[in-house]
Design a protein around this motif. Structure first.
Motif, PDB file in Angstrom:
ATOM      1  N   ILE A  78       0.849  -1.192   0.000  1.00  0.00           N
ATOM      2  CA  ILE A  78       0.000   0.000   0.000  1.00  0.00           C
ATOM      3  C   ILE A  78       0.883   1.240   0.000  1.00  0.00           C
ATOM      4  CG2 ILE A  78      -1.715   1.316   1.325  1.00  0.00           C
ATOM      5  CD1 ILE A  78      -2.600  -1.434   2.507  1.00  0.00           C
ATOM      6  N   ILE A  79       0.600   2.180  -0.889  1.00  0.00           N
ATOM      7  CA  ILE A  79       1.363   3.420  -0.961  1.00  0.00           C
ATOM      8  C   ILE A  79       1.082   4.248   0.285  1.00  0.00           C
ATOM      9  CG2 ILE A  79       1.663   5.580  -2.235  1.00  0.00           C
ATOM     10  CD1 ILE A  79       0.810   3.987  -4.751  1.00  0.00           C
ATOM     11  N   PHE A  80       2.151   4.740   0.888  1.00  0.00           N
ATOM     12  CA  PHE A  80       2.035   5.525   2.115  1.00  0.00           C
ATOM     13  C   PHE A  80       2.799   6.827   1.940  1.00  0.00           C
ATOM     14  CE2 PHE A  80       3.643   6.766   6.324  1.00  0.00           C
ATOM     15  CZ  PHE A  80       2.456   6.820   7.043  1.00  0.00           C
ATOM     16  N   ARG A  81       2.160   7.922   2.255  1.00  0.00           N
ATOM     17  CA  ARG A  81       2.793   9.234   2.213  1.00  0.00           C
ATOM     18  C   ARG A  81       2.342  10.053   3.416  1.00  0.00           C
ATOM     19  NH1 ARG A  81       4.999   7.089  -1.216  1.00  0.00           N
ATOM     20  NH2 ARG A  81       5.559   7.717  -3.300  1.00  0.00           N
ATOM     21  N   ILE A  82       3.259  10.862   3.916  1.00  0.00           N
ATOM     22  CA  ILE A  82       2.948  11.865   4.922  1.00  0.00           C
ATOM     23  C   ILE A  82       2.884  13.196   4.183  1.00  0.00           C
ATOM     24  CG2 ILE A  82       3.873  13.146   6.905  1.00  0.00           C
ATOM     25  CD1 ILE A  82       2.906  10.399   7.716  1.00  0.00           C
ATOM     26  N   VAL A  83       1.903  14.002   4.476  1.00  0.00           N
ATOM     27  CA  VAL A  83       1.837  15.354   3.917  1.00  0.00           C
ATOM     28  C   VAL A  83       2.156  16.319   5.050  1.00  0.00           C
ATOM     29  CG1 VAL A  83       0.413  17.086   2.765  1.00  0.00           C
ATOM     30  CG2 VAL A  83       0.107  14.658   2.211  1.00  0.00           C
ATOM     31  N   LEU A  84       3.272  17.021   4.900  1.00  0.00           N
ATOM     32  CA  LEU A  84       3.669  18.011   5.900  1.00  0.00           C
ATOM     33  C   LEU A  84       2.995  19.335   5.582  1.00  0.00           C
ATOM     34  CD1 LEU A  84       7.504  17.356   6.203  1.00  0.00           C
ATOM     35  CD2 LEU A  84       5.679  16.556   7.702  1.00  0.00           C
ATOM     36  N   LEU A  85       2.240  19.824   6.522  1.00  0.00           N
ATOM     37  CA  LEU A  85       1.532  21.088   6.349  1.00  0.00           C
ATOM     38  C   LEU A  85       2.258  22.185   7.115  1.00  0.00           C
ATOM     39  CD1 LEU A  85      -2.069  19.686   6.864  1.00  0.00           C
ATOM     40  CD2 LEU A  85      -0.830  19.989   4.724  1.00  0.00           C
ATOM     41  N   ASN A  86       1.882  23.417   6.874  1.00  0.00           N
ATOM     42  CA  ASN A  86       2.544  24.536   7.549  1.00  0.00           C
ATOM     43  C   ASN A  86       1.841  24.900   8.850  1.00  0.00           C
ATOM     44  OD1 ASN A  86       0.283  25.629   6.451  1.00  0.00           O
ATOM     45  ND2 ASN A  86       1.284  27.304   5.398  1.00  0.00           N
ATOM     46  N   GLY A  90      13.620   7.071   5.753  1.00  0.00           N
ATOM     47  CA  GLY A  90      13.235   6.607   4.416  1.00  0.00           C
ATOM     48  C   GLY A  90      11.735   6.597   4.196  1.00  0.00           C
ATOM     49  N   ILE A  91      11.018   7.418   4.939  1.00  0.00           N
ATOM     50  CA  ILE A  91       9.559   7.478   4.812  1.00  0.00           C
ATOM     51  C   ILE A  91       9.212   8.603   3.837  1.00  0.00           C
ATOM     52  CG2 ILE A  91       7.381   7.894   6.029  1.00  0.00           C
ATOM     53  CD1 ILE A  91       8.779   6.731   8.551  1.00  0.00           C
ATOM     54  N   PRO A  92       8.537   8.274   2.728  1.00  0.00           N
ATOM     55  CA  PRO A  92       8.215   9.297   1.733  1.00  0.00           C
ATOM     56  C   PRO A  92       7.221  10.326   2.282  1.00  0.00           C
ATOM     57  CG  PRO A  92       7.719   7.074   0.905  1.00  0.00           C
ATOM     58  CD  PRO A  92       8.070   6.953   2.343  1.00  0.00           C
ATOM     59  N   PHE A  93       7.444  11.576   1.899  1.00  0.00           N
ATOM     60  CA  PHE A  93       6.526  12.626   2.322  1.00  0.00           C
ATOM     61  C   PHE A  93       6.412  13.685   1.244  1.00  0.00           C
ATOM     62  CE2 PHE A  93      10.674  14.047   3.687  1.00  0.00           C
ATOM     63  CZ  PHE A  93      10.671  15.413   3.471  1.00  0.00           C
ATOM     64  N   ILE A  94       5.332  14.432   1.330  1.00  0.00           N
ATOM     65  CA  ILE A  94       5.073  15.550   0.435  1.00  0.00           C
ATOM     66  C   ILE A  94       5.143  16.801   1.283  1.00  0.00           C
ATOM     67  CG2 ILE A  94       3.351  16.631  -1.057  1.00  0.00           C
ATOM     68  CD1 ILE A  94       2.339  13.697  -1.596  1.00  0.00           C
ATOM     69  N   ASP A  95       6.028  17.705   0.901  1.00  0.00           N
ATOM     70  CA  ASP A  95       6.250  18.913   1.690  1.00  0.00           C
ATOM     71  C   ASP A  95       5.336  20.038   1.199  1.00  0.00           C
ATOM     72  OD1 ASP A  95       7.128  21.015   3.190  1.00  0.00           O
ATOM     73  OD2 ASP A  95       9.243  20.770   2.681  1.00  0.00           O
ATOM     74  N   ALA A  96       4.301  20.321   1.955  1.00  0.00           N
ATOM     75  CA  ALA A  96       3.368  21.393   1.621  1.00  0.00           C
ATOM     76  C   ALA A  96       3.539  22.589   2.554  1.00  0.00           C
ATOM     77  CB  ALA A  96       1.934  20.870   1.692  1.00  0.00           C
ATOM     78  N   THR A  97       4.685  22.638   3.242  1.00  0.00           N
ATOM     79  CA  THR A  97       4.890  23.701   4.224  1.00  0.00           C
ATOM     80  C   THR A  97       5.063  25.071   3.592  1.00  0.00           C
ATOM     81  OG1 THR A  97       7.271  23.244   4.289  1.00  0.00           O
ATOM     82  CG2 THR A  97       5.889  22.158   5.955  1.00  0.00           C
ATOM     83  N   ILE A 130       3.243  26.272   1.177  1.00  0.00           N
ATOM     84  CA  ILE A 130       1.958  26.789   0.692  1.00  0.00           C
ATOM     85  C   ILE A 130       1.403  27.777   1.709  1.00  0.00           C
ATOM     86  CG2 ILE A 130      -0.414  26.197   0.096  1.00  0.00           C
ATOM     87  CD1 ILE A 130       0.623  23.523  -0.892  1.00  0.00           C
ATOM     88  N   ALA A 131       1.108  28.974   1.222  1.00  0.00           N
ATOM     89  CA  ALA A 131       0.569  30.017   2.113  1.00  0.00           C
ATOM     90  C   ALA A 131      -0.723  29.528   2.741  1.00  0.00           C
ATOM     91  CB  ALA A 131       0.332  31.301   1.336  1.00  0.00           C
ATOM     92  N   ARG A 132      -0.829  29.713   4.019  1.00  0.00           N
ATOM     93  CA  ARG A 132      -2.017  29.257   4.752  1.00  0.00           C
ATOM     94  C   ARG A 132      -3.136  30.284   4.583  1.00  0.00           C
ATOM     95  NH1 ARG A 132      -4.121  24.787   7.563  1.00  0.00           N
ATOM     96  NH2 ARG A 132      -5.419  25.555   9.197  1.00  0.00           N
ATOM     97  N   ASN A 133      -4.018  30.019   3.613  1.00  0.00           N
ATOM     98  CA  ASN A 133      -5.196  30.861   3.415  1.00  0.00           C
ATOM     99  C   ASN A 133      -6.305  30.310   4.292  1.00  0.00           C
ATOM    100  OD1 ASN A 133      -4.162  32.574   1.340  1.00  0.00           O
ATOM    101  ND2 ASN A 133      -4.268  30.824  -0.033  1.00  0.00           N
TER     102      ASN A 133
END
Length: 94
Positions: free
Chosen positions: A30-38, A55-62, A64-67
């Motif tokens: 199963i594909i696993f990703r962490i999304v890092l928010l700001n 080695g844990i895949p993540f998507i860095d969304a920090t 992105i301006a917090r609207n």
């Protein structure tokens, strides 16, 4: 409370949960990703470094301006679209 001891324990527990989820998902294909928010609370700035070292895949969304809606602080549709765009850029999720 937001004292150092409590924050350190929260980080320790969160890291253990993330590792367990990543391991279980990986063992079942199963594909696993962490999304890092700001919106990370105090003391969590090193989470991306820790994820990399584990080695844990993540998507860095920090970046992105917090609207947010001024009345309640929840993110707007603009913010959600920006995060969704990042998710769409991950080849394994597509």
């Amino acid at each position: 409370p937001n004292d150092r001891e409590t924050v350190d324990k929260e980080i320790e527990i969160t890291q253990a949960l993330i590792k367990q989820l990543a391991d279980r998902c990986g063992s079942q294909g199963i594909i696993f990703r962490i999304v890092l928010l700001n919106t990370a609370p105090m003391g969590w700035s090193s989470l991306s470094s820790w994820l990399r070292s584990e080695g844990i895949p993540f998507i860095d969304a920090t970046s992105i301006a917090r609207n947010s809606y001024p009345e309640d602080g929840h993110p707007t549709a603009v913010w959600h679209r920006a995060v969704a765009k990042l998710l769409l850029e991950d080849e394994k999720l597509m």
